[in-house]
Design an enzyme around this catalytic site. Structure first.
Site, PDB file in Angstrom:
ATOM      1  N   ARG A  64       0.838  -1.207   0.000  1.00  0.00           N
ATOM      2  CA  ARG A  64       0.000   0.000   0.000  1.00  0.00           C
ATOM      3  C   ARG A  64       0.870   1.253   0.000  1.00  0.00           C
ATOM      4  O   ARG A  64       0.541   2.259  -0.630  1.00  0.00           O
ATOM      5  CB  ARG A  64      -0.957  -0.022   1.200  1.00  0.00           C
ATOM      6  CG  ARG A  64      -1.832  -1.245   1.218  1.00  0.00           C
ATOM      7  CD  ARG A  64      -3.310  -1.009   1.290  1.00  0.00           C
ATOM      8  NE  ARG A  64      -3.812   0.177   1.888  1.00  0.00           N
ATOM      9  CZ  ARG A  64      -4.328   0.268   3.107  1.00  0.00           C
ATOM     10  NH1 ARG A  64      -4.364  -0.793   3.892  1.00  0.00           N
ATOM     11  NH2 ARG A  64      -4.814   1.387   3.542  1.00  0.00           N
ATOM     12  N   HIS A 114      -7.992   7.292  11.276  1.00  0.00           N
ATOM     13  CA  HIS A 114      -7.543   5.897  11.219  1.00  0.00           C
ATOM     14  C   HIS A 114      -6.031   5.776  11.066  1.00  0.00           C
ATOM     15  O   HIS A 114      -5.535   4.708  10.716  1.00  0.00           O
ATOM     16  CB  HIS A 114      -8.262   5.158  10.087  1.00  0.00           C
ATOM     17  CG  HIS A 114      -9.733   4.958  10.347  1.00  0.00           C
ATOM     18  ND1 HIS A 114     -10.629   4.517   9.405  1.00  0.00           N
ATOM     19  CD2 HIS A 114     -10.465   5.139  11.480  1.00  0.00           C
ATOM     20  CE1 HIS A 114     -11.847   4.449   9.934  1.00  0.00           C
ATOM     21  NE2 HIS A 114     -11.771   4.833  11.189  1.00  0.00           N
ATOM     22  N   SER A 194     -18.524   4.445   2.691  1.00  0.00           N
ATOM     23  CA  SER A 194     -19.636   3.496   2.634  1.00  0.00           C
ATOM     24  C   SER A 194     -20.522   3.559   3.867  1.00  0.00           C
ATOM     25  O   SER A 194     -21.563   2.909   3.904  1.00  0.00           O
ATOM     26  CB  SER A 194     -19.100   2.070   2.445  1.00  0.00           C
ATOM     27  OG  SER A 194     -18.195   1.765   3.483  1.00  0.00           O
TER      28      SER A 194
END
Ligand code: BJW
Length: 247
Positions: A64, A114, A194
């Site tokens: 990532r 986060h 979401s």
């Protein structure tokens, strides 16, 4: 399309999620169907996953890091920078994204709820070493160790089942309290998320409880869509630049 008035009476709290980085080329969790190498993301984004297989977790985050290092902010990020310049201290951006793209675009009042993909910390809670900047893409088969205590290092990310940093939550809470008691108009806008992961997904309810106005900009219906008063369907990189009316 509706427009969102941003005037001298407006306080704006923005929440962003993976969808805002999608047009920069960063895959969303939903886009990956919540899977990495055919396994649920929870297996590599949880303390249990790290305890079981730290090599695998570092492979996931190194991949990532490599992917996110080569991408650039998109017009959605840029629109939020312009809104912040216009509103100043009446603006706060809470992001669930760990890719650092908001700061790279120029956003300053940012809470990274986060964590950050380019930070690392010691996995030993007793160790005094503070989280540090770390862009290293660790070679396959490497788990870095702490130079102070010898424990394993881990990504500075809030994994499933872990508590968010109370300082970050207090910053959001404090902004919301000031906005709600300002006598002005308190607006909450969520984009590219979401609405499935808490506590972020519950922010809409808190703002409504405080008398705020709520907006959602998302490509697909979110799990908490019905709790928003205004909804604009589309890509954030296309919608956000046109949505704000700066007065
Ligand atoms: C576009 C677009 C474009 C695409 N333009 N849109 C209450 C009820 C039930 C459970 C819980 C609860 N409170 C807490 C929990 C447990 C858990 C949780 O929420 N679980 C749910 C799955 C139900 N939460 C936690 O564990 C949190 N900790 C906590 O609350 O501690 C106390 C506690 C613990 C246990 C129990 C109870 C309390 C921590 C959550 C940490 C989340 N971490 C992750 C992974 C690590 C980060 C990483 O490696 O990157 O963070 S999960 C993953 O989801 C990631 C994201 O930040 C997060 C949110 O995802 P996001 O951003 O919404 O992305 P997607 O992919 O899901 O959606 C993208 C959207 O964009 C889609 O809708 C697209 O349509 C849209 N889109 N292109 C606009 N161009």
């Amino acid at each position: 399309m509706e427009t969102l008035l941003l005037d001298s009476n407006t306080w704006l709290l923005v929440l962003t999620g993976a969808g805002v980085s999608a047009e920069s080329g960063v895959p969303t969790f939903r886009g990956m169907n919540g899977l990495w190498e055919d396994q649920p993301v929870e297996q590599v984004a949880s303390p249990e996953g790290f305890a079981k297989d730290p090599l695998r977790v570092w492979r996931f985050y190194s991949q990532r890091r490599a992917g996110a290092a080569g991408v650039s902010p998109n017009p959605g990020h840029d629109a939020l920078v312009a809104w912040e310049r216009h509103l100043g201290d009446r603006f706060l951006l809470a992001t669930q994204n760990v890719d650092g793209l908001h700061s790279r675009a120029g956003s300053q009042r940012v809470v990274e709820m986060h964590g950050n993909l380019f930070k690392t910390r010691c996995s030993n809670d007793e160790c005094k070493r503070a989280p540090f900047e770390d862009t290293t893409v660790y070679a396959e088969g490497t788990v870095p160790g702490c130079k102070d205590c010898g424990s394993l290092l881990r990504p500075h990310i809030v994994w499933f089942g872990e508590y968010l940093d109370p300082t970050d939550l207090e910053r959001i809470q404090d902004f919301s309290l000031r906005a709600a008691s300002s006598g002005g108009r308190f607006v909450f806008l969520a984009a590219g998320t979401s609405g499935a992961v808490y506590p972020a997904a519950g922010m809409v309810d808190q703002v409504r409880g405080a008398g705020g106005e709520t907006w959602l900009v998302n490509l697909d219906p979110a799990e908490n869509s019905r709790r928003f008063q205004h909804s604009v369907q589309g890509k954030s990189g296309e919608v956000l630049p046109k949505l704000g009316r700066l007065v």
